[in-house]
Write an enzyme that holds these catalytic residues in place. Structure first.
Site, mmCIF file in Angstrom:
data_model
loop_
_atom_site.group_PDB
_atom_site.id
_atom_site.type_symbol
_atom_site.label_atom_id
_atom_site.label_comp_id
_atom_site.label_asym_id
_atom_site.label_seq_id
_atom_site.Cartn_x
_atom_site.Cartn_y
_atom_site.Cartn_z
ATOM 1 N N GLU A 249 6.685 9.802 -51.045
ATOM 2 C CA GLU A 249 5.812 10.972 -50.877
ATOM 3 C C GLU A 249 5.627 11.724 -52.205
ATOM 4 O O GLU A 249 5.783 12.945 -52.267
ATOM 5 C CB GLU A 249 6.365 11.886 -49.780
ATOM 6 C CG GLU A 249 6.472 11.159 -48.445
ATOM 7 C CD GLU A 249 6.927 12.014 -47.272
ATOM 8 O OE1 GLU A 249 7.649 13.001 -47.489
ATOM 9 O OE2 GLU A 249 6.552 11.667 -46.132
ATOM 10 N N ASP A 328 9.810 8.689 -38.492
ATOM 11 C CA ASP A 328 10.129 10.016 -39.019
ATOM 12 C C ASP A 328 10.524 11.001 -37.914
ATOM 13 O O ASP A 328 9.698 11.829 -37.521
ATOM 14 C CB ASP A 328 8.914 10.563 -39.782
ATOM 15 C CG ASP A 328 9.287 11.683 -40.731
ATOM 16 O OD1 ASP A 328 10.477 11.976 -40.855
ATOM 17 O OD2 ASP A 328 8.379 12.259 -41.339
ATOM 18 N N GLU A 356 11.166 19.568 -36.605
ATOM 19 C CA GLU A 356 9.819 19.382 -37.149
ATOM 20 C C GLU A 356 8.843 18.792 -36.134
ATOM 21 O O GLU A 356 7.731 19.293 -35.976
ATOM 22 C CB GLU A 356 9.911 18.480 -38.387
ATOM 23 C CG GLU A 356 8.567 18.129 -38.974
ATOM 24 C CD GLU A 356 8.681 17.266 -40.228
ATOM 25 O OE1 GLU A 356 9.814 16.966 -40.664
ATOM 26 O OE2 GLU A 356 7.623 16.910 -40.775
ATOM 27 N N TRP A 509 -1.201 7.957 -43.820
ATOM 28 C CA TRP A 509 0.250 8.103 -43.667
ATOM 29 C C TRP A 509 0.959 6.986 -42.896
ATOM 30 O O TRP A 509 2.192 6.995 -42.775
ATOM 31 C CB TRP A 509 0.572 9.449 -43.003
ATOM 32 C CG TRP A 509 0.198 10.604 -43.887
ATOM 33 C CD1 TRP A 509 -0.968 11.324 -43.833
ATOM 34 C CD2 TRP A 509 0.957 11.135 -44.972
ATOM 35 N NE1 TRP A 509 -0.969 12.282 -44.830
ATOM 36 C CE2 TRP A 509 0.203 12.192 -45.540
ATOM 37 C CE3 TRP A 509 2.205 10.830 -45.519
ATOM 38 C CZ2 TRP A 509 0.654 12.934 -46.630
ATOM 39 C CZ3 TRP A 509 2.654 11.576 -46.602
ATOM 40 C CH2 TRP A 509 1.889 12.609 -47.146
HETATM 41 C C1 GCV Z 1 11.159 16.868 -47.277
HETATM 42 C C2 GCV Z 1 8.637 14.174 -43.541
HETATM 43 C C3 GCV Z 1 8.400 15.651 -43.660
HETATM 44 C C4 GCV Z 1 8.480 16.115 -45.099
HETATM 45 C C5 GCV Z 1 9.851 15.698 -45.657
HETATM 46 C C6 GCV Z 1 9.965 14.182 -45.528
HETATM 47 C C7 GCV Z 1 11.311 13.670 -45.986
HETATM 48 O O1 GCV Z 1 7.580 13.448 -44.090
HETATM 49 O O2 GCV Z 1 7.180 15.975 -43.087
HETATM 50 O O3 GCV Z 1 8.335 17.501 -45.114
HETATM 51 O O4 GCV Z 1 10.008 16.101 -46.984
HETATM 52 O O5 GCV Z 1 9.825 13.819 -44.178
HETATM 53 O O6 GCV Z 1 12.138 13.398 -45.124
HETATM 54 O O7 GCV Z 1 11.526 13.545 -47.167
#
Ligand code: GCV
Length: 647
Positions: A249, A328, A356, A509
């Site tokens: 990312e 995720d 989340e 994504w």
């Molecule tokens: C800290 C997901 C979340 C991101 C997070 C990422 C990760 O994609 O949406 O906010 O980044 O996981 O675990 O690194």
């Protein structure tokens, strides 16, 4: 002005006046144990002794009652602290041990990961701002100590205080700008047996060191890291180590230089090995620039594809950190197939208690039953078919593993976790990491008894029964109204709360559901799909490879099936979607009625705060129900057998 905060489950009553505590150990951790017993409100006298008992290991303790006196023995000070918390917990729950209790943690690493940024914001934080950082500075105050108390009380022994996305000022956390404050924080943590960890910028040799490269095989880069780490450890010798998100990312990593993940991790590991530090290296490495038209690239495979071939190539002081599921932190996913497949590598399982994708601490979702299920899942590895929990605690047939890490759900809200009942996830995570054979139900009960004081025995029973039922029904309820049968996502892009069925369907994504007018789900079989199902050990692969054998709750994760496909439950896929979504909404209504029976019994402001969040949850569940059901009705043209309202 500093905000007032509550003490979560450490909300003790009056300290007992006549209590006598004898502690035959000196040191900051033993002092914390004594202080905790004194302020706990329990009336038991206690003797805390260091004893040479090999079975107690580094962190274990023995606790026995001799009349009104508790005797706690441990080989190390930290064991005395854990024993003191056990005594307090048991006294408050009315469960003092009748015979000597010997407790040793299952998992050597019991970590929290905070995604706190130095400006005070928290990535995926749902309970206010950071209490570790403000205005690009480290904050240290009474709350730092209370955080350490809360964490230690459930057995946490390691904490990463900054976001894995290390950007801007956080890059400089390993420089003189911040080392004094970090040292102070480590000292506070150390008094509670917690080691401090920092998330690291893989490109720090460029961003701080001014070099032209971060290539892990470049001698100049390696020397820079060694010198920097020698300096950091000269200032904070007790620092646990570093967590690294690389090649993920947008974060820099070894791929930029044509190197692999082991090259990157080992370079850092070498720099800190002389100081006894660890590199925790995340396996959340995937291509986030995927073309949605490409049905063969599969994000779910990424961690396996990047790391499996490197088994045995990581330095001893590297621990891989593997997310529980391959996508995720969804409400339902299969476990990542690296568990049980890596045989010569140390690793942790990463879970997320920050909600989340599971309601963001607006919706109630007690996640401990989910983690319990994961830890008891057989990987198919070895004669004993090791469970993930056994492997992580080093008891599996290949003796790899070593612990758990959770993305934490705390912030500076008065109650720590925004939703009062979300504190059960923090409590429960720690307890399960300590002992994965505890049940999520027992853990919930302990938490309730310690969290909600009651005016009478009858109230205590009512609160306990009601909150217990609420917690235990909450994850299944969320699963009912969110994305169906393991397919995941369907959330609003970026902020991830609330439904948006096609929100990620045509994005980069790699999180798709592939619904059309005939069916839904992702074909991950080896015969016609991405081959992901074949990454598991044969026993599990057999189940996942075909729609006929696949468990209903993961069907759409593994297969694209017609809406008329009949599940093991006897329902068709489309009717299951309709039914569960309507049920999920009805369950939330029931949850509200249940909570309302506690009016006047659960003290304000907690009662009102929970009530307000449940009302928001109901609106969210309605949205999920109507959007998901209407979407699939419109796509499929198949009516609901029960003729309920669709749009
Ligand atoms: C800290 C997901 C979340 C991101 C997070 C990422 C990760 O994609 O949406 O906010 O980044 O996981 O675990 O690194």
């Amino acid at each position: 002005m500093m905000k007032q905060w509550e003490q979560a489950w450490l909300c003790y009553g009056e300290a007992a006046a006549e209590q006598s505590i004898v502690c035959q150990a000196e040191g900051a951790v033993a002092a914390s144990a004594v202080e905790e017993l004194k302020r706990s409100g329990i009336s038991y006298d206690a003797t805390l002794t260091l004893a040479e008992r090999a079975e107690l290991g580094e962190e274990g303790y023995a606790l026995r009652m001799e009349g009104a006196k508790a005797v706690i023995e441990a080989a190390k000070e930290v064991g005395l602290l854990y024993g003191a918390f056990e005594l307090i917990r048991r006294a408050r729950c009315g469960q003092l041990p009748e015979t000597e209790l010997v407790c040793v943690p299952d998992q050597p690493y019991r970590m929290l990961n905070h995604w706190d940024n130095m400006d005070g914001s928290i990535e995926r934080g749902y309970s206010g701002q950071s209490f570790f950082f403000e205005k690009d500075e480290i904050v240290i105050n009474e709350r730092t100590k209370d955080y350490a108390r809360l964490a230690a009380s459930v057995g946490i022994n390691a904490s990463v205080i900054n976001n894995v996305n290390v950007k801007g000022p956080a890059v400089r956390l390993i420089t003189d700008d911040h080392l004094d404050r970090l040292k102070e924080m480590q000292e506070i943590f150390s008094a509670y047996g917690i080691r401090l960890y920092i998330s690291l910028d893989f490109a720090a040799s460029m961003d701080i060191g001014g070099l032209a490269t971060a290539d892990p095989l470049d001698p100049e880069v390696r020397d820079w890291w060694k010198a920097q780490m020698n300096y950091v450890y000269s200032r904070i010798p007790q620092l646990g180590g570093f967590l690294v998100k690389a090649d993920s990312e947008g974060r820099p990593g070894p791929f930029t230089y044509g190197r692999n993940q082991a090259d990157g991790a080992n370079m850092l590991a070498e720099a800190i090995a002389p100081h006894g530090g660890q590199i925790i290296w995340r396996c959340f490495v995937y291509n986030c620039q995927q073309d949605w038209r490409d049905t063969k690239t599969d994000r779910a495979r990424a961690a396996f594809d990047y790391f499996y071939d490197l088994d045995g190539k990581f330095a001893e002081n590297v621990l891989l950190q593997i997310k529980n599921g391959p996508i995720d932190f969804q409400v339902r996913e299969p476990f990542t197939p690296l568990f049980g497949k890596l045989e010569k590598t140390n690793y942790l399982m990463e879970v997320q208690i920050a909600q989340e994708y599971t309601g963001q601490q607006i919706d109630l979702c007690y996640l401990i039953p989910w983690f319990e299920e994961l830890l008891h899942t057989h990987t198919g590895n070895g004669d004993e078919q090791d469970t993930i929990g056994e492997i992580l605690s080093g008891k599996g047939s290949h003796q790899v593993g070593y612990g758990l890490a959770a993305v934490c759900n705390t912030g500076n809200d008065a109650n720590w976790t925004g939703h009062d009942l979300a504190a059960a996830n923090l409590y429960g995570y720690g307890r399960l990491a300590w002992n994965h054979s505890l049940s999520s139900r027992e853990i919930a009960k302990e938490w309730i008894l310690q969290t909600f004081p009651a005016a009478s025995e009858a109230d205590r029973c009512l609160i306990c029964d009601t909150v217990l039922e609420l917690l235990m029904m909450s994850w299944p309820t969320y699963e009912k109204y969110a994305a169906p049968m393991g397919v995941g996502f369907m959330v609003n892009p970026s902020f991830h709360y609330g439904p948006n069925v096609d929100g990620y369907e045509y994005s980069r994504w790699g999180t798709y559901h592939r619904a059309d007018h005939l069916g839904v789900g992702v074909d991950r079989s080896s015969a016609s799909g991405t081959g992901y199902a074949g990454l598991y050990h044969p026993l599990l692969a057999q189940q996942y490879e075909t729609a006929e054998n696949c468990p209903d709750n993961l069907l759409l994760f593994f297969h694209h099936v017609p809406y008329t496909h009949v599940l093991h439950s006897g329902e068709t896929v489309i009717q299951h979607i309709y039914n569960t979504h309507f049920e999920g909404y009805e369950d939330v209504k029931r949850m509200i009625s249940m909570w309302e029976t506690l009016e006047g019994k659960v003290a304000e402001p907690a009662y009102g705060r929970v009530k307000e969040r449940l009302a928001r949850q109901l609106a969210n569940a309605r949205e999920w129900c109507d959007q998901v059901n209407s979407y699939f009705w419109r796509k499929s043209g198949i009516a609901d057998e029960k003729n309920r309202q669709l749009y």
